[in-house]
Enzyme design. Structure first.
Site, PDB file in Angstrom:
ATOM      1  N   VAL A 721       7.192  29.174   5.194  1.00  0.00           N
ATOM      2  CA  VAL A 721       6.215  28.639   6.133  1.00  0.00           C
ATOM      3  C   VAL A 721       5.178  27.743   5.452  1.00  0.00           C
ATOM      4  CG1 VAL A 721       4.256  29.374   7.548  1.00  0.00           C
ATOM      5  CG2 VAL A 721       6.454  30.497   7.826  1.00  0.00           C
ATOM      6  N   GLU A 723       5.031  25.368   3.004  1.00  0.00           N
ATOM      7  CA  GLU A 723       5.141  23.961   2.619  1.00  0.00           C
ATOM      8  C   GLU A 723       5.345  22.968   3.773  1.00  0.00           C
ATOM      9  OE1 GLU A 723       8.013  25.192  -0.357  1.00  0.00           O
ATOM     10  OE2 GLU A 723       7.039  23.829  -1.755  1.00  0.00           O
TER      11      GLU A 723
END
Lengths: 766, 171
Positions: A721, A723
């Site tokens: 979640v 990046e």
């Protein structure tokens, strides 16, 4: 109603109280008895030969306990520069003293004689033959020369080297003399289909060059390390790092010390974003100073040192060309990119292929080069390389949509890959919520009936990223009071310990509050991968699941003995094991089973999970911004910023929203304000006054929209979640500004003066 | 290269007697005039909850409350704080109860790495004590001296607004 009771819930984080009371211990909060303060002596020039280093005056200063240079590195591995420096702030020596101010005074007393050399800071200048060479004379051919040379080489095997055909090719080669690139640190080339054919068949072809600046991760806690070498040679390092195990092997490798002699204790991490894996930045100098002084030593960077000698994200120049049919099919895309890798190699040049995005593009060609400049090296920053490449790709898509008169959202939806489509790297596209995520943000933002006053505009962009994977180990113990304790070795990266705890509470069917988690050091904890690349929830979540399932097996085994029935008749529910068929009901609590286990042959309830890899599934982030530009001052105000993301499954939706909001704002900042600037003698904006990061005053509320298309191998379907949310924002902002004032800015950041200049060129009078 | 700002280029000089009241405790100390209030709190007294993020007064991580006002303690010399009453993040919870602002940061997820959090909480406390009736927009501007790199500020603002609401209701 969710089928789960703990995962999927917005629960407060496990480290909540320590973080809001000041109790959490970060690197600079560690203070062993007798600790000295270290200071690194840095180059005052961006490119120079070192003629001499004189430490004699510094040695005389009362309170100085150790001074080290490269001569004090027994392994010979480069820690300090010796004969030549390649950037302003490059380390030359280090001092340890009884007081931080004395260490700083001593650092100033070390006399260094330089012979100043010409400097090159710009990649386009650096590739020219006129540029000063940073590392010898390495040259590389550009794409055309590469193609022609390859043909000559192939022909030379078949025909005489003096043949007409070869001589013709050699003449052609001479036409491309400007395509020999100097100061090249690395290269990467990818090709599929035939781009020339694709462009020829296109109705619209757009070509532009995009400039993306070098930016700093600017985690709020500067790099810091406390090292203590005892008389037996055992080394303890309290390290602010994303990866304690990587730091352990890094120190061992750099200094030639056995792994077993080094214990790395990860301290609470004050942000990292990919930039907190470095070994020699502070950890190795701290160890060397401690070995020489016989005392614990803390080496802590100032913010200024962070800007000079941190490892920021590489800037780059991308020349991009895209062709499409007039009914909206993208046929070809070609990129030539130069990434500013600074004084060493290592910029994320392979990410240039992300100009492909999540679209069906039959013909694609990418040539990318890393280029040396007189700057510090670079490191990862939240989806390394993707924001830069996606800025170019998604900006250009909007220009094509405009030229063919198609809505930018519809144009993207039409070209997106679908489940089962061939994947360029092999195999076929898995089920990913590409379209669902873009449709979700369009609906949430009110895209379909959007309105804009004068000088207002809307922008959309999408960005993709796939989480990494790595090894990890987790133990979970169940105690006589029915509580569970988790033990592992991975650094918490903004909520991952909480996700692990939720997963174990879910499987053991006990309240979240009854599960606690503890991170060990590298001497005690099972090996764990570094906390970067969005790996932790995927890897450690899977590992935690395995550990909890292992504990459950032992729990059912114990209950079967205790309740005198077959395991098939048993069910673990609400913190107790129940006999399914019993009437009246019959059960035994986890606490009772844990107490019973202590006097059994099989022993206490200890679950073990160990995991390394499974294929990951791509994730998409889609964003829409509405902006208003003041044409007189060039100032852009964000009126609305909506971000959706396919997260697979949100184990803690509050933490997931936090990642989306934070990543989006970092992307906004890269688009609109952040830029490391370089003059003749290196970085000229090493502080928060001149290097602007956003504050709460710069932005409205970020609206986040969670989309859940499960990843087959993720824990409960979760994907990485952290990046993805930074990847589309650079283009989202540029597209919104273009929509507002009809000006395409291709050089970031979109500062007010650039808008004013561009409008002036378009005939606007301020 | 510009000289690092931690010592302001001041040379060692004789120590001065300084009396500080920190979180209700009196401290009689001898400190060098070049030491900042931040250095005194962290290195001399050992209260490390207050963080050093930039040493130049730009990030707000070192915010403490001095005689009711939020100040960046890296910009104050310790000797000039003599006789003053100082509250740090460690002094906010009382009788084992978190302050409503601390609780609000937990409830809303208003922190991530947590390094800027003590500064944000102290800056928010000073603002809410002064006037809890500010609008969201006013709080956004008033907190512009504090940098957070993780949250994007959305949940920090939620936290501050929730705490302000609660404090309005109590008082």
């Amino acid at each position: 109603m969710s089928e789960y009771s703990v995962v999927g819930q917005k629960l407060p984080r496990v480290d909540a109280v320590e973080k809001v009371t000041g109790a959490a211990q970060y690197g600079a909060d560690v203070h062993p008895a007798g600790m000295l303060y270290g200071k690194i002596v840095r180059s005052k020039h961006a490119h120079a030969n070192i003629l001499s280093i004189d430490t004699s005056e510094a040695e005389k200063l009362p309170g100085v306990r150790a001074i080290i240079t490269q001569d004090d590195v027994p392994s010979g591995r480069r820690v300090f520069a010796t004969d030549k420096v390649l950037y302003l702030g490059e380390p030359l020596a280090a001092v340890a003293a009884t007081d931080p101010d004395i260490a700083e005074e001593a650092a100033e007393l070390i006399k260094i004689e330089y012979e100043v050399l010409p400097v090159v800071q710009d990649v386009i200048e650096s590739i020219k033959s006129s540029a000063p060479r940073l590392h010898g004379d390495a040259t590389k051919d550009g794409p055309n020369r590469r193609d022609i040379s390859a043909k000559i080489k192939k022909l030379a095997d078949q025909v005489d080297s003096n043949s007409d055909e070869i001589r013709k090719l050699e003449t052609e080669l001479e036409k491309h003399t400007d395509e020999v690139y100097y100061n090249i640190s690395a290269e990467s080339h990818t090709e599929a289909g035939d781009v020339e054919k694709g462009f020829a068949e296109s109705d619209v072809v757009v070509e532009d060059t995009y400039f993306i600046p070098r930016v700093h991760q600017t985690y709020m806690e500067p790099h810091v390390s406390v090292a203590s070498a005892d008389s037996s040679g055992k080394i303890t390092v309290w390290a602010s790092t994303q990866g304690p195990f990587a730091i352990r092997s890094g120190i061992a490798g750099t200094l030639g010390i056995p792994l077993t002699q080094i214990n790395v204790i990860g301290t609470t991490m004050g942000g990292g974003f990919g930039g907190r894996f470095g070994v020699i930045i502070t950890h190795v100098p701290a160890v060397l100073l401690s070995q020489k002084s016989g005392r614990p030593v803390r080496v802590q960077m100032t913010r200024e040192e962070e800007f000079l000698d941190g490892r920021p994200a590489p800037g780059c120049v991308i020349k991009l060309k895209t062709g499409a049919t007039k009914d909206g099919h993208i046929l070809a895309r070609q990129a030539l990119a130069f990434w500013d890798s600074g004084s060493v190699s290592g910029a994320s040049i392979g990410s240039t292929i992300r100009v492909r995005g999540v679209y069906k593009i039959p013909n694609i060609k990418v040539d990318a080069y890393g280029v040396h400049t007189n700057k510090s090296g670079t490191a990862a920053y939240r989806a390394p390389g993707a924001p830069q490449a996606i800025f170019a790709g998604e900006s250009q898509l909007d220009d094509i949509a405009e030229q063919i008169g198609m809505d930018p959202v519809k144009f993207r939806l039409m070209n997106m890959r679908e489940e089962g489509d061939a994947v360029p790297a092999g195999g076929s596209e898995p089920k990913v919520g590409y379209k669902e995520t873009l449709e979700a943000v369009a609906d949430a933002a009110g895209w379909w009936d959007r309105e804009a006053d004068e000088n207002q505009g809307w922008g959309v962009a999408v960005g993709d990223w796939t989480n990494g994977c790595g090894p990890g180990g987790v133990y979970v113990s169940v105690h006589e009071d029915g509580s569970a304790r988790i033990f592992h070795g991975s650094m918490d990266i903004t909520g991952t310990d909480t996700a692990i705890t939720q997963i174990i509470a879910e499987i053991l069917t006990i309240p979240y509050e009854n599960v606690t988690i503890r991170r060990g050091d590298t001497d005690s904890a099972p090996y764990s991968t570094g906390s970067g690349g969005s790996v932790v929830t995927f890897t450690m979540g899977n590992t935690a699941k395995l550990a909890a399932e292992d504990a459950r097996r032992r729990i059912l085994e114990l209950a079967s003995e205790r309740l005198n029935t077959n395991e098939d008749n048993l069910e673990l529910r609400d913190g107790a094991v129940h006999v399914i068929t019993a009437d009246p009901p019959k059960s035994i609590s986890l606490g009772e089973l844990a107490a019973y286990s202590l006097s059994t042959t099989g022993g206490p309830i200890v679950g073990k999970g160990s995991f390394a890899r499974q294929p990951s599934t791509p994730a998409l982030a889609a964003q829409i911004a509405k902006v208003e530009v003041d044409p007189d001052t060039g100032r852009t105000r964000v009126l609305k910023l909506v971000a959706s993301q396919d997260v697979g499954f949100a184990i803690n939706p509050m933490a997931v929203e936090g990642q989306i909001e934070g990543g989006t704002v970092q992307g906004y900042a890269w688009a609109m304000m952040e830029e490391m600037q370089y003059g003749e003698n290196g970085n000229i904006n090493p502080g928060f006054v001149d290097y602007r990061v956003p504050t709460s005053a710069d932005l409205p509320t970020v609206e986040s929209v969670i989309v859940e298309v499960p990843a087959p191998n993720g824990p409960y379907g979760a994907k990485g979640v952290g990046e993805p949310p930074i990847t589309p924002t650079l283009a989202t902002m540029a597209n919104a500004v273009n929509d507002a004032i009809g000006v395409r800015i291709t050089e970031l950041p979109i500062k007010p003066e650039k808008i004013v200049d561009a409008l002036k060129n378009n005939g606007h009078e301020a | 290269m510009a000289r690092s700002t931690t010592s302001f280029g001041l040379q060692a000089t004789p120590k001065h007697p300084v009396s500080l009241t920190v979180n209700g405790d009196e401290h009689d100390l001898l400190i060098e005039p070049r030491k900042t209030l931040l250095a005194v709190l962290r290195d001399t007294i050992g209260l490390t909850g207050t963080k050093e993020g930039c040493s130049t007064g730009d990030c707000g991580a070192c915010t403490v409350i001095v005689d009711g006002k939020a100040v960046t303690s890296c910009m104050v010399l310790g000797v000039t704080a003599s006789g003053k009453e100082i509250t740090t993040i460690e002094g906010l919870a009382s009788d084992g109860e978190l302050h409503p602002i601390q609780q609000a940061f937990i409830d809303t997820g208003g922190y991530q790495c947590g390094f800027c959090t003590p500064g944000f909480i102290m800056a928010s406390k000073a603002l809410v004590d002064e006037n809890p009736d500010r609008t969201e927009e006013e709080f956004r501007h008033a907190l512009g001296g504090n940098i957070c790199r993780c949250t994007g500020y959305t949940k920090i603002l939620e936290a501050v607004l929730q705490a302000a609401e609660e404090i309005r209701t109590i008082s």
